[in-house]
Design a protein around this motif. Structure first.
Motif, PDB file in Angstrom:
ATOM      1  N   ASN A 166      -4.323   9.443  -4.717  1.00  0.00           N
ATOM      2  CA  ASN A 166      -4.643   8.097  -5.199  1.00  0.00           C
ATOM      3  C   ASN A 166      -4.049   7.093  -4.229  1.00  0.00           C
ATOM      4  O   ASN A 166      -2.828   7.005  -4.089  1.00  0.00           O
ATOM      5  CB  ASN A 166      -4.053   7.880  -6.596  1.00  0.00           C
ATOM      6  CG  ASN A 166      -4.613   8.833  -7.609  1.00  0.00           C
ATOM      7  OD1 ASN A 166      -5.633   8.573  -8.197  1.00  0.00           O
ATOM      8  ND2 ASN A 166      -3.945   9.977  -7.794  1.00  0.00           N
ATOM      9  N   ARG A 167      -4.899   6.339  -3.566  1.00  0.00           N
ATOM     10  CA  ARG A 167      -4.444   5.304  -2.634  1.00  0.00           C
ATOM     11  C   ARG A 167      -4.281   4.000  -3.417  1.00  0.00           C
ATOM     12  O   ARG A 167      -5.257   3.458  -3.916  1.00  0.00           O
ATOM     13  CB  ARG A 167      -5.431   5.135  -1.499  1.00  0.00           C
ATOM     14  CG  ARG A 167      -5.590   6.400  -0.682  1.00  0.00           C
ATOM     15  CD  ARG A 167      -6.519   6.186   0.511  1.00  0.00           C
ATOM     16  NE  ARG A 167      -6.913   7.416   1.138  1.00  0.00           N
ATOM     17  CZ  ARG A 167      -6.147   8.143   1.944  1.00  0.00           C
ATOM     18  NH1 ARG A 167      -4.933   7.752   2.200  1.00  0.00           N
ATOM     19  NH2 ARG A 167      -6.590   9.260   2.480  1.00  0.00           N
ATOM     20  N   GLN A 209       0.847  -1.188   0.000  1.00  0.00           N
ATOM     21  CA  GLN A 209       0.000   0.000   0.000  1.00  0.00           C
ATOM     22  C   GLN A 209       0.887   1.243   0.000  1.00  0.00           C
ATOM     23  O   GLN A 209       1.870   1.310   0.729  1.00  0.00           O
ATOM     24  CB  GLN A 209      -0.880   0.055   1.246  1.00  0.00           C
ATOM     25  CG  GLN A 209      -1.923  -1.029   1.322  1.00  0.00           C
ATOM     26  CD  GLN A 209      -2.710  -0.907   2.611  1.00  0.00           C
ATOM     27  OE1 GLN A 209      -2.179  -1.139   3.689  1.00  0.00           O
ATOM     28  NE2 GLN A 209      -3.973  -0.537   2.486  1.00  0.00           N
ATOM     29  N   THR A 220       0.158  11.250  -5.131  1.00  0.00           N
ATOM     30  CA  THR A 220      -0.601  12.490  -5.276  1.00  0.00           C
ATOM     31  C   THR A 220      -0.307  13.076  -6.653  1.00  0.00           C
ATOM     32  O   THR A 220       0.855  13.192  -7.043  1.00  0.00           O
ATOM     33  CB  THR A 220      -0.205  13.503  -4.182  1.00  0.00           C
ATOM     34  OG1 THR A 220      -0.442  12.909  -2.903  1.00  0.00           O
ATOM     35  CG2 THR A 220      -1.008  14.782  -4.295  1.00  0.00           C
ATOM     36  N   ASN A 264       0.651   5.775  -1.407  1.00  0.00           N
ATOM     37  CA  ASN A 264      -0.158   6.868  -1.959  1.00  0.00           C
ATOM     38  C   ASN A 264       0.620   7.612  -3.033  1.00  0.00           C
ATOM     39  O   ASN A 264       1.821   7.837  -2.887  1.00  0.00           O
ATOM     40  CB  ASN A 264      -0.560   7.862  -0.868  1.00  0.00           C
ATOM     41  CG  ASN A 264      -1.444   7.235   0.180  1.00  0.00           C
ATOM     42  OD1 ASN A 264      -2.334   6.458  -0.127  1.00  0.00           O
ATOM     43  ND2 ASN A 264      -1.199   7.570   1.430  1.00  0.00           N
ATOM     44  N   ASP A 320      -3.567   0.176  -3.439  1.00  0.00           N
ATOM     45  CA  ASP A 320      -3.634  -1.001  -2.568  1.00  0.00           C
ATOM     46  C   ASP A 320      -3.486  -2.231  -3.448  1.00  0.00           C
ATOM     47  O   ASP A 320      -4.378  -2.569  -4.230  1.00  0.00           O
ATOM     48  CB  ASP A 320      -4.963  -1.021  -1.813  1.00  0.00           C
ATOM     49  CG  ASP A 320      -5.027  -2.101  -0.756  1.00  0.00           C
ATOM     50  OD1 ASP A 320      -4.059  -2.902  -0.640  1.00  0.00           O
ATOM     51  OD2 ASP A 320      -6.034  -2.152  -0.040  1.00  0.00           O
TER      52      ASP A 320
END
Length: 188
Positions: free
Chosen positions: A156-157, A138, A142, A140, A159
């Motif tokens: 935007n995460r 996981q 940006t 992030n 996973d």
């Protein structure tokens, strides 16, 4: 006396007319604003970041795409963590966070443009000997960009965990060609 009553009625009707006209003007302004917002939403850039599995392989990839209808200007992508492609932490050039797309602003990112980055095989990210500090499941990203004088920042995460146990699409023709290749190698 009749003239006074008629004048009073006329003043009352005029007041109602003025009130209704004012309400209509407010409703028209709201309608125009709604149409403007819809038009902007349809025409603006949308920079999306998403993982995917490459067909016929165990490889995870990352796609950065402008799925909107206009270009994203001065696009800056930033990652919150290091991610070393294929788990190769001994090679600094394999760190996605330090690659050009994530360190240097992109002047213009046209509609339909894509950047695709290989992440790793599934077992590198999810296997027994994984190292989350090198290939985190996981993280992030940006995306900050401009259009028509406006500045947009989208988080935007990413996973990768939903891909545990999933398989990429298999093509039967490719599978048969692989079998032929294996037979030919045995005959050598």
């Amino acid at each position: 006396m009749v003239i006074d009553y008629l004048t009073a009625i006329l003043v009352f009707v005029t007041a109602i007319y003025a009130y209704l006209t004012h309400k209509l003007a407010i409703a028209s302004e709201a309608s125009v604003e709604a149409v403007r917002e819809q038009s902007e939403a349809l025409l603006r850039p949308y920079v999306t970041v998403s993982p995917f599995v490459r067909a016929h392989t165990p490889f995870l990839y990352l796609r950065v795409e402008n799925s909107g209808r206009t270009g994203a200007e001065n696009l800056q992508l930033t990652m919150d963590r290091d991610f070393f492609q294929f788990g190769e932490a001994d090679r600094p050039e394999k760190n996605l966070r330090r690659m050009s797309a994530f360190t240097v602003p992109i002047d213009s990112f046209a509609p339909g443009n894509q950047l695709i980055f290989a992440l790793a095989q599934g077992w590198v990210v999810f296997g027994e000997n994984t190292r989350p500090e090198i290939t985190p499941p996981q993280f992030n990203i940006t995306a900050t960009y401009e259009f028509r004088g406006k500045r947009v920042e989208e988080l935007n995460r990413i996973d990768l965990r939903p891909y545990i146990g999933s398989e990429g699409e298999r093509d039967p023709v490719v599978e048969e060609l692989e079998k032929i290749r294996q037979v030919m190698e045995r005959k050598k």
